[in-house]
Design a protein around this motif. Structure first.
Motif, short mmCIF file in Angstrom:
data_model
loop_
_atom_site.label_atom_id
_atom_site.label_comp_id
_atom_site.label_asym_id
_atom_site.label_seq_id
_atom_site.Cartn_x
_atom_site.Cartn_y
_atom_site.Cartn_z
N TYR A 21 0.84 -1.20 0.00
CA TYR A 21 0.00 0.00 0.00
C TYR A 21 0.87 1.25 0.00
CZ TYR A 21 0.80 -0.95 4.97
OH TYR A 21 1.38 -1.27 6.19
N THR A 22 0.24 2.37 -0.39
CA THR A 22 0.95 3.63 -0.49
C THR A 22 0.92 4.40 0.82
OG1 THR A 22 0.23 3.73 -2.79
CG2 THR A 22 1.14 5.76 -1.86
N GLU A 23 -0.21 4.27 1.53
CA GLU A 23 -0.39 5.04 2.76
C GLU A 23 -1.31 4.28 3.68
OE1 GLU A 23 -2.52 9.28 4.02
OE2 GLU A 23 -1.78 9.01 1.97
N GLY A 24 -1.10 4.41 4.99
CA GLY A 24 -1.95 3.75 5.98
C GLY A 24 -1.18 2.70 6.76
N GLN A 25 -1.91 1.80 7.36
CA GLN A 25 -1.28 0.78 8.21
C GLN A 25 -2.15 -0.47 8.23
OE1 GLN A 25 -1.13 1.57 12.50
NE2 GLN A 25 0.98 0.83 12.57
N ILE A 26 -1.51 -1.65 8.17
CA ILE A 26 -2.20 -2.93 8.31
C ILE A 26 -1.59 -3.65 9.51
CG2 ILE A 26 -2.73 -5.16 7.29
CD1 ILE A 26 -2.66 -3.87 4.56
N LEU A 27 -2.44 -4.05 10.43
CA LEU A 27 -2.01 -4.75 11.63
C LEU A 27 -2.58 -6.16 11.65
CD1 LEU A 27 -2.69 -1.93 14.27
CD2 LEU A 27 -0.50 -2.45 13.18
N ILE A 28 -1.75 -7.14 11.97
CA ILE A 28 -2.21 -8.51 12.21
C ILE A 28 -1.89 -8.84 13.65
CG2 ILE A 28 -1.92 -10.93 11.63
CD1 ILE A 28 -1.30 -10.13 8.79
N ASP A 29 -2.96 -9.04 14.44
CA ASP A 29 -2.82 -9.25 15.88
C ASP A 29 -1.95 -8.17 16.52
OD1 ASP A 29 -4.40 -11.54 15.75
OD2 ASP A 29 -2.67 -12.85 15.36
N GLY A 30 -2.17 -6.93 16.06
CA GLY A 30 -1.49 -5.78 16.64
C GLY A 30 -0.12 -5.47 16.09
N LYS A 31 0.39 -6.32 15.18
CA LYS A 31 1.73 -6.11 14.63
C LYS A 31 1.65 -5.59 13.20
CE LYS A 31 6.26 -8.31 14.14
NZ LYS A 31 7.07 -9.52 14.39
N ASP A 32 2.40 -4.54 12.92
CA ASP A 32 2.44 -3.94 11.58
C ASP A 32 3.07 -4.92 10.60
OD1 ASP A 32 3.03 -2.37 9.28
OD2 ASP A 32 3.03 -0.55 10.50
N ILE A 33 2.37 -5.21 9.50
CA ILE A 33 2.90 -6.21 8.56
C ILE A 33 4.17 -5.73 7.85
CG2 ILE A 33 0.63 -7.25 8.18
CD1 ILE A 33 0.67 -5.99 5.36
N GLN A 34 4.42 -4.43 7.86
CA GLN A 34 5.66 -3.93 7.27
C GLN A 34 6.88 -4.39 8.06
OE1 GLN A 34 5.91 -2.52 4.45
NE2 GLN A 34 3.95 -1.56 3.96
N GLN A 35 6.64 -4.83 9.30
CA GLN A 35 7.74 -5.30 10.14
C GLN A 35 7.94 -6.82 10.03
OE1 GLN A 35 6.86 -3.95 14.10
NE2 GLN A 35 6.72 -1.80 13.49
N ILE A 36 7.12 -7.47 9.17
CA ILE A 36 7.21 -8.92 9.01
C ILE A 36 7.81 -9.23 7.64
CG2 ILE A 36 5.92 -11.09 9.00
CD1 ILE A 36 3.69 -9.64 10.55
N ASN A 37 8.78 -10.11 7.61
CA ASN A 37 9.39 -10.53 6.35
C ASN A 37 8.29 -11.08 5.42
OD1 ASN A 37 10.50 -12.84 4.58
ND2 ASN A 37 12.35 -11.68 5.14
N PRO A 38 8.21 -10.59 4.16
CA PRO A 38 7.13 -11.03 3.27
C PRO A 38 7.05 -12.54 3.08
CG PRO A 38 8.29 -9.15 2.32
CD PRO A 38 9.07 -9.57 3.52
N ILE A 39 8.19 -13.20 3.00
CA ILE A 39 8.18 -14.66 2.81
C ILE A 39 7.60 -15.34 4.05
CG2 ILE A 39 9.61 -16.71 2.49
CD1 ILE A 39 11.49 -14.96 0.80
N GLU A 40 8.04 -14.88 5.23
CA GLU A 40 7.51 -15.45 6.46
C GLU A 40 6.02 -15.16 6.59
OE1 GLU A 40 9.06 -17.44 8.65
OE2 GLU A 40 10.67 -17.41 7.15
N LEU A 41 5.61 -13.96 6.20
CA LEU A 41 4.20 -13.58 6.26
C LEU A 41 3.35 -14.51 5.40
CD1 LEU A 41 2.09 -11.43 7.22
CD2 LEU A 41 2.60 -10.19 5.11
N ARG A 42 3.84 -14.78 4.18
CA ARG A 42 3.07 -15.64 3.26
C ARG A 42 3.00 -17.08 3.75
NH1 ARG A 42 6.41 -12.66 -1.32
NH2 ARG A 42 5.31 -10.66 -1.18
N ARG A 43 4.04 -17.51 4.43
CA ARG A 43 4.01 -18.88 4.98
C ARG A 43 3.03 -18.99 6.15
NH1 ARG A 43 10.46 -20.59 4.87
NH2 ARG A 43 10.60 -20.81 2.59
#
Length: 371
Positions: free
Chosen positions: A54-76
């Protein structure tokens, strides 16, 4: 829980695909994104596993920002089911389902147990299907494999991008029913993209209707059918569906009720029904599971007998039942009270005849346009 806060998505050519999206996908619910082509539903879903950013905003999964999660780990950590299934044709069904657990270096015995468990869950015998190849399966069977492959690594979230749209109508309806049944067992957070309103109404806990990158309306199927937000929603839903929503079972039943243990005497049961001013009462066993109904008049006529000899094996409603099914079964034709049971056969409520008839009267008035 997944939260989207103020999400915008602008492509390099300046096209604004999403504008100020604020959504919550609750844990254990089926969330359906729906809207016309180009409305942003698939883009919204792909943001969740970072197939696009995304260009702007924030997505949280169980309170954690997905930008802080490795994309490969996130997809797994997320299951992903797509329209064309995407099974590997050169791999057996076992190896297809085991793909992510193998990447996660699970123990071989654990993988085998999980694959067999998942195959049984979708009514495919492991002994029959485990060593087959995708080309040996029907389209509906392949799509079942696609669904359980997404479940294999025990993710908390499943993303489903129009997974049933390429199937024939009968297979599609069967898999919709399978998904609803399966969700009662797996209790995952499911984000499901479709363009089919009937499909959305059938499977969704929450429907999110989108148009031109905006969320136009969100709510349960009943809420949206009963109160469409604007003319676009009315047109998208279709006049034939408006006013046709029956309330869910939980809104019809009362949770305040008495039960009688099957080991009690008929005199005790009669006194309880008199105290409750009811002609019927649910009978339960020592594990509190429903075994039948006792009606007052039968009990009075046969006071010398035991409850087990007098009770009737009356039909029930499971609390997840669609109310349309209740109409088609004419469940209340001869019943003054319907017991509502859980998936483990415990009585969780009752629906009284007068309440149901009141709802039916309102329902058919709406179907006739209030005439």
């Amino acid at each position: 829980m997944i939260q989207l806060k103020g999400i915008h998505k602008v492509y390099d050519d300046g096209f604004q695909a999403l504008q100020d999206i604020n959504l919550t996908f609750e844990e254990g619910k089926i969330n359906v994104l729906i809207g016309p082509s180009g409305c942003g539903k698939t883009t919204t879903m792909k943001l969740l596993n970072r197939l696009t950013d995304y260009t702007e905003g924030q997505i949280l999964i169980d309170g954690k920002d997905i930008q802080q999660i490795n994309p490969i780990e996130l997809r797994r950590q997320m299951g992903y089911v797509i329209q064309n299934i995407g099974l590997f044709p050169h791999m057996t069904i076992f190896d297809n389902v085991a793909t992510v657990p193998k990447l996660l270096k699970w123990d071989k015995q654990k993988i085998k147990q999980k694959v067999d468990e998942l195959l049984r869950m979708v009514n495919l015998d492991p002994e029959v299907y485990r060593d087959r190849y995708p080309a040996e399966l029907s389209g509906g069977q392949q799509q079942r494999i696609g669904v359980i492959r997404a479940l294999a690594a025990e993710p908390s979230t499943i993303l489903m991008d129009e997974p049933f749209s390429a199937l024939d109508p009968i297979s599609r309806e069967q898999l919709q029913e399978e998904l609803v049944r399966l969700q009662q067992e797996i209790n995952k957070t499911i984000v499901f993209v479709t363009h089919d309103m009937d499909e959305a109404i059938k499977i969704a806990d929450q429907i999110i209707i989108m148009k031109s990158g905006h969320v136009v309306q969100k709510g349960s199927p009943q809420e949206i059918l009963a109160n469409p937000a604007n003319d676009f929603v009315k047109e998208f839903i279709g006049e034939e569906r408006l006013g046709s929503a029956l309330p869910p079972v939980k809104d019809l039943m009362t949770g305040t009720f008495a039960t009688i243990d099957i080991t009690q005497s008929l005199d005790e049961a009669i006194q309880t029904m008199i105290d409750q001013q009811d002609n019927d009462i649910p009978i339960v066993d020592q594990d509190h599971k429903y075994v039948g109904m006792l009606d007052l008049f039968s009990a009075l006529k046969q006071k010398e007998r035991k409850i087990k000899d007098v009770l009737t094996n009356q039909k029930t409603i499971v609390e997840t039942t669609a109310m349309e099914q209740v109409i088609s079964d004419e469940l209340l034709e001869h019943q003054a009270m319907i017991p509502v049971v859980s998936n483990d056969d415990k009585v969780v409520g009752i629906i009284k005849r007068e309440k149901w008839l009141e709802v039916l009267q309102h329902f058919y008035q709406l179907k006739r346009g209030g005439q």
